[in-house]
Each structure stands twice: as structure tokens, then as C-alpha cells.
Scaffold this motif. Structure first.
Motif, PDB file in Angstrom:
ATOM      1  N   THR A 142      15.471   7.431  -8.945  1.00  0.00           N
ATOM      2  CA  THR A 142      14.887   7.667  -7.625  1.00  0.00           C
ATOM      3  C   THR A 142      13.424   8.062  -7.700  1.00  0.00           C
ATOM      4  O   THR A 142      12.970   8.648  -8.697  1.00  0.00           O
ATOM      5  CB  THR A 142      15.673   8.761  -6.873  1.00  0.00           C
ATOM      6  OG1 THR A 142      15.182   8.870  -5.534  1.00  0.00           O
ATOM      7  CG2 THR A 142      15.547  10.110  -7.562  1.00  0.00           C
ATOM      8  N   VAL A 143      12.692   7.714  -6.641  1.00  0.00           N
ATOM      9  CA  VAL A 143      11.320   8.190  -6.443  1.00  0.00           C
ATOM     10  C   VAL A 143      11.300   8.912  -5.102  1.00  0.00           C
ATOM     11  O   VAL A 143      11.481   8.305  -4.050  1.00  0.00           O
ATOM     12  CB  VAL A 143      10.302   7.031  -6.443  1.00  0.00           C
ATOM     13  CG1 VAL A 143       8.909   7.556  -6.095  1.00  0.00           C
ATOM     14  CG2 VAL A 143      10.288   6.339  -7.800  1.00  0.00           C
ATOM     15  N   GLY A 190       5.277   1.804   0.023  1.00  0.00           N
ATOM     16  CA  GLY A 190       5.170   1.736  -1.437  1.00  0.00           C
ATOM     17  C   GLY A 190       6.501   1.644  -2.145  1.00  0.00           C
ATOM     18  O   GLY A 190       6.549   1.339  -3.340  1.00  0.00           O
ATOM     19  N   GLY A 191       7.587   1.934  -1.414  1.00  0.00           N
ATOM     20  CA  GLY A 191       8.908   1.803  -2.009  1.00  0.00           C
ATOM     21  C   GLY A 191       9.574   3.108  -2.416  1.00  0.00           C
ATOM     22  O   GLY A 191      10.524   3.093  -3.208  1.00  0.00           O
ATOM     23  N   PRO A 213      -1.884   5.951  -1.185  1.00  0.00           N
ATOM     24  CA  PRO A 213      -0.532   6.445  -1.446  1.00  0.00           C
ATOM     25  C   PRO A 213       0.504   5.342  -1.641  1.00  0.00           C
ATOM     26  O   PRO A 213       1.397   5.465  -2.494  1.00  0.00           O
ATOM     27  CB  PRO A 213      -0.216   7.289  -0.206  1.00  0.00           C
ATOM     28  CG  PRO A 213      -1.548   7.723   0.297  1.00  0.00           C
ATOM     29  CD  PRO A 213      -2.450   6.564   0.032  1.00  0.00           C
ATOM     30  N   ALA A 214       0.406   4.268  -0.869  1.00  0.00           N
ATOM     31  CA  ALA A 214       1.385   3.184  -0.979  1.00  0.00           C
ATOM     32  C   ALA A 214       1.354   2.557  -2.363  1.00  0.00           C
ATOM     33  O   ALA A 214       2.401   2.321  -2.990  1.00  0.00           O
ATOM     34  CB  ALA A 214       1.121   2.127   0.094  1.00  0.00           C
ATOM     35  N   LYS A 215       0.151   2.296  -2.870  1.00  0.00           N
ATOM     36  CA  LYS A 215       0.032   1.689  -4.197  1.00  0.00           C
ATOM     37  C   LYS A 215       0.459   2.665  -5.294  1.00  0.00           C
ATOM     38  O   LYS A 215       1.023   2.263  -6.309  1.00  0.00           O
ATOM     39  CB  LYS A 215      -1.399   1.217  -4.436  1.00  0.00           C
ATOM     40  CG  LYS A 215      -1.738  -0.088  -3.735  1.00  0.00           C
ATOM     41  CD  LYS A 215      -3.059  -0.649  -4.237  1.00  0.00           C
ATOM     42  CE  LYS A 215      -3.321  -2.032  -3.655  1.00  0.00           C
ATOM     43  NZ  LYS A 215      -4.587  -2.620  -4.189  1.00  0.00           N
ATOM     44  N   MET A 216       0.186   3.951  -5.092  1.00  0.00           N
ATOM     45  CA  MET A 216       0.590   4.939  -6.095  1.00  0.00           C
ATOM     46  C   MET A 216       2.102   5.015  -6.177  1.00  0.00           C
ATOM     47  O   MET A 216       2.677   5.079  -7.268  1.00  0.00           O
ATOM     48  CB  MET A 216       0.007   6.318  -5.737  1.00  0.00           C
ATOM     49  CG  MET A 216       0.162   7.327  -6.878  1.00  0.00           C
ATOM     50  SD  MET A 216      -0.816   6.857  -8.308  1.00  0.00           S
ATOM     51  CE  MET A 216       0.200   7.448  -9.648  1.00  0.00           C
ATOM     52  N   VAL A 217       2.778   5.000  -5.034  1.00  0.00           N
ATOM     53  CA  VAL A 217       4.242   4.993  -5.036  1.00  0.00           C
ATOM     54  C   VAL A 217       4.758   3.719  -5.695  1.00  0.00           C
ATOM     55  O   VAL A 217       5.720   3.752  -6.470  1.00  0.00           O
ATOM     56  CB  VAL A 217       4.802   5.111  -3.600  1.00  0.00           C
ATOM     57  CG1 VAL A 217       6.310   4.899  -3.601  1.00  0.00           C
ATOM     58  CG2 VAL A 217       4.478   6.466  -3.010  1.00  0.00           C
ATOM     59  N   GLN A 218       4.128   2.596  -5.401  1.00  0.00           N
ATOM     60  CA  GLN A 218       4.544   1.335  -6.004  1.00  0.00           C
ATOM     61  C   GLN A 218       4.438   1.398  -7.525  1.00  0.00           C
ATOM     62  O   GLN A 218       5.331   0.937  -8.242  1.00  0.00           O
ATOM     63  CB  GLN A 218       3.674   0.183  -5.481  1.00  0.00           C
ATOM     64  CG  GLN A 218       4.094  -1.185  -6.002  1.00  0.00           C
ATOM     65  CD  GLN A 218       3.146  -2.293  -5.564  1.00  0.00           C
ATOM     66  OE1 GLN A 218       2.088  -2.035  -4.987  1.00  0.00           O
ATOM     67  NE2 GLN A 218       3.528  -3.519  -5.835  1.00  0.00           N
ATOM     68  N   ALA A 219       3.356   1.971  -8.026  1.00  0.00           N
ATOM     69  CA  ALA A 219       3.164   2.087  -9.469  1.00  0.00           C
ATOM     70  C   ALA A 219       4.218   2.994 -10.096  1.00  0.00           C
ATOM     71  O   ALA A 219       4.809   2.664 -11.134  1.00  0.00           O
ATOM     72  CB  ALA A 219       1.758   2.615  -9.766  1.00  0.00           C
ATOM     73  N   LEU A 272      -1.431  -2.274 -10.948  1.00  0.00           N
ATOM     74  CA  LEU A 272      -1.007  -2.318  -9.549  1.00  0.00           C
ATOM     75  C   LEU A 272      -1.923  -1.489  -8.654  1.00  0.00           C
ATOM     76  O   LEU A 272      -1.937  -1.661  -7.434  1.00  0.00           O
ATOM     77  CB  LEU A 272       0.430  -1.804  -9.419  1.00  0.00           C
ATOM     78  CG  LEU A 272       1.513  -2.604 -10.157  1.00  0.00           C
ATOM     79  CD1 LEU A 272       2.861  -1.879 -10.048  1.00  0.00           C
ATOM     80  CD2 LEU A 272       1.616  -4.011  -9.598  1.00  0.00           C
ATOM     81  N   LEU A 273      -2.666  -0.586  -9.266  1.00  0.00           N
ATOM     82  CA  LEU A 273      -3.565   0.298  -8.512  1.00  0.00           C
ATOM     83  C   LEU A 273      -4.969  -0.279  -8.355  1.00  0.00           C
ATOM     84  O   LEU A 273      -5.797   0.311  -7.664  1.00  0.00           O
ATOM     85  CB  LEU A 273      -3.640   1.663  -9.198  1.00  0.00           C
ATOM     86  CG  LEU A 273      -2.352   2.486  -9.182  1.00  0.00           C
ATOM     87  CD1 LEU A 273      -2.448   3.663 -10.141  1.00  0.00           C
ATOM     88  CD2 LEU A 273      -2.045   2.973  -7.788  1.00  0.00           C
TER      89      LEU A 273
END
Length: 265
Positions: free
Chosen positions: A21-22, A51-52, A240-246, A263-264
């Protein structure tokens, strides 16, 4: 029936395919005020969901503020304990919400914060026991955030304290336990091996670089950890979206740090 209910709800906060989980905690407002990244809750929730992230953590009063009618779904964990930085003892957490109240607000899970070693440890452990029982009755998953913080604690990141903290969460009946990262794969393996429930790492204060964050997450996953629960290093990030994706790519896809950093870009 409560067992089935818990199984269904836990899949809303833990990926059923990876078992990891994230989580993005956004409960900082009570302790720190309206800090950067959390002034507009709807926007903050929207970005981390894009970001997922599997779930967010909020206090009860902001559930409506972050509610969205479109976009990706995201699990809701309502935090039950609190203190403020203005208190003479900010490490002393007190219950401010009940399991039943959280359910009425639509929670998929609840969380509680315990500081082992504090003068009020006995009160926090008592509250922990009460919440564990209530969560079991209602079939609601419980995330326990446990940190060693007190006069007897020389180094709150020492593996001997962190693995003790994780085991406390396990023995008290939590479903997931959140602890600090110990700094290395080898030492964090000791934490995971001594705990039979999923262990996720905290993000802590804002870090100096994206690489530092991703290397910490990667180390926890390689040690057998179940993911990450990272707040400020996500919602205060420039994207934030890209950081969560990474982070999610490292946690769920076992992506390398180098590839996650791309990805960032």
C-alpha cells in the motif's frame, strides 16, 4: 460477518494483487495548523489520488472538505487520536473520534497514534486496547502509527526500538503498523521479521531530495515491508501526483530508484 466486512474494507486500502500500500497521511492540521500542501484539501486529495495512492489519512472534520464527485477512488482512513504542537507535551495523544463515528463518515479504516516511552504511554496503550476492540466489533481495519519517543529513548530510529514498536502494534491487535525506517535493508528486516502484520514506513520531516525518499521506500520494500505512509514528502512536493506515482511504482511494481526518478522528470 465482521470478518468479511474487514476483508472487503482492507482491499480498499491495500492493493489486493501486491499486498502492499501507498498511504498519504493528511492529519497534520491538528498538530501543526494549515501547513503548505494542506490548505486546499480537495486539491490535495485529488492530486494524490491521481498519482495512484491507495488511501489517505484525515481527521473527521475534513472528510467533507476533501470529498470529490469525480476522479479516481481512494481509500479513507480516519485518524482517531490527536495532540497539538502548542501542548506542553505534544507526544501525549488523546482520542478525538470513535470507531462508530468514523464508520458514519464513510471510513474504510481507522488509525491511532502511540508514542512509546512518553509519560502518558499507559493512557495511549489503554486507548489502543479500547479502539482495537471497537474496530474488531465493527469489522474495520486498524492502522497503528507507533513511535518510540521519550526520555529513555536515546535514538528513536534505533532498530531495537523500532522492532519493539512494530511488535506492540502486532500484539495489541492492529491490522497494519506504521513505524520509522531504520536506515538500512538489513536492520529493517529485523523489524519485519518480528511482526506478523503488514509493516509500512513513515515519511517523517521533509527530506532533501527525491532520491532520498525513493531509496528509503526501496529499502523498506526490499526488507519485506508492505509499503509507505508518507505525508509531507508527498503533499509538499512540487508535483504531488508524480511523487505518488514514483513511490507507487517502487512499492507495487518493484521499480528501481533510477527508473522511478525518471517519472518525476
Amino acid at each position: 460477518m465482521t470478518i468479511i466486512g474487514k476483508q472487503i474494507r482492507i482491499e480498499r486500502i491495500i492493493n489486493r494483487n501486491t499486498g502492499k500500500t501507498v498511504i498519504v497521511p493528511m492529519d497534520h492540521g491538528i498538530s501543526m495548523g494549515p501547513i503548505e500542501g494542506l490548505k486546499d484539501m480537495k486539491s490535495a486529495v485529488q492530486m494524490v489520488s491521481e498519482g495512484g495512492a491507495n488511501a489517505i489519512v484525515e481527521h473527521k472534520g475534513l472528510v467533507g472538505a476533501g470529498h470529490r464527485r469525480k476522479g479516481k477512488d481512494i481509500g479513507l482512513i480516519i485518524h482517531l487520536s490527536a495532540s497539538t504542537s502548542l501542548s506542553p507535551n505534544p507526544n501525549a495523544k488523546t482520542l478525538v473520534c470513535s470507531v462508530e463515528e468514523a464508520i458514519k463518515l464513510g471510513a474504510d479504516a481507522v488509525s491511532i497514534h502511540i508514542n512509546l516511552g512518553d509519560d502518558t504511554e499507559k493512557d495511549m496503550l489503554r486507548d489502543f486496547g479500547i479502539i482495537t476492540n471497537e474496530a474488531k466489533i465493527w469489522g474495520l481495519p486498524l492502522l497503528a502509527m507507533i513511535y518510540p519517543r521519550g526520555e529513555k529513548i536515546k535514538d528513536e530510529f534505533d532498530v531495537k526500538y523500532i522492532k519493539h514498536a512494530a511488535r506492540v502494534g502486532n500484539e495489541m491487535g492492529a491490522d497494519i503498523v506504521k513505524v520509522s525506517y531504520t536506515g538500512s535493508v538489513e536492520s529493517f528486516k529485523e523489524v519485519v521479521e518480528g511482526c506478523s502484520i503488514p509493516v509500512v514506513i513513515a515519511g517523517g520531516p521533509k527530506m532533501n531530495s527525491d532520491r532520498d525518499i525513493l531509496e528509503m521506500v526501496k529499502g523498506a520494500i526490499e526488507a519485506g515491508g508492505a509499503g509507505a505512509s508518507i505525508g509531507r514528502n508527498v503533499f509538499q512536493h512540487k508535483n504531488p501526483a508524480k511523487m505518488v506515482q514514483a513511490i507507487s511504482s517502487v512499492v507495487h511494481d518493484n521499480m528501481s530508484v533510477e527508473d522511478a526518478l525518471k517519472l518525476l522528470e
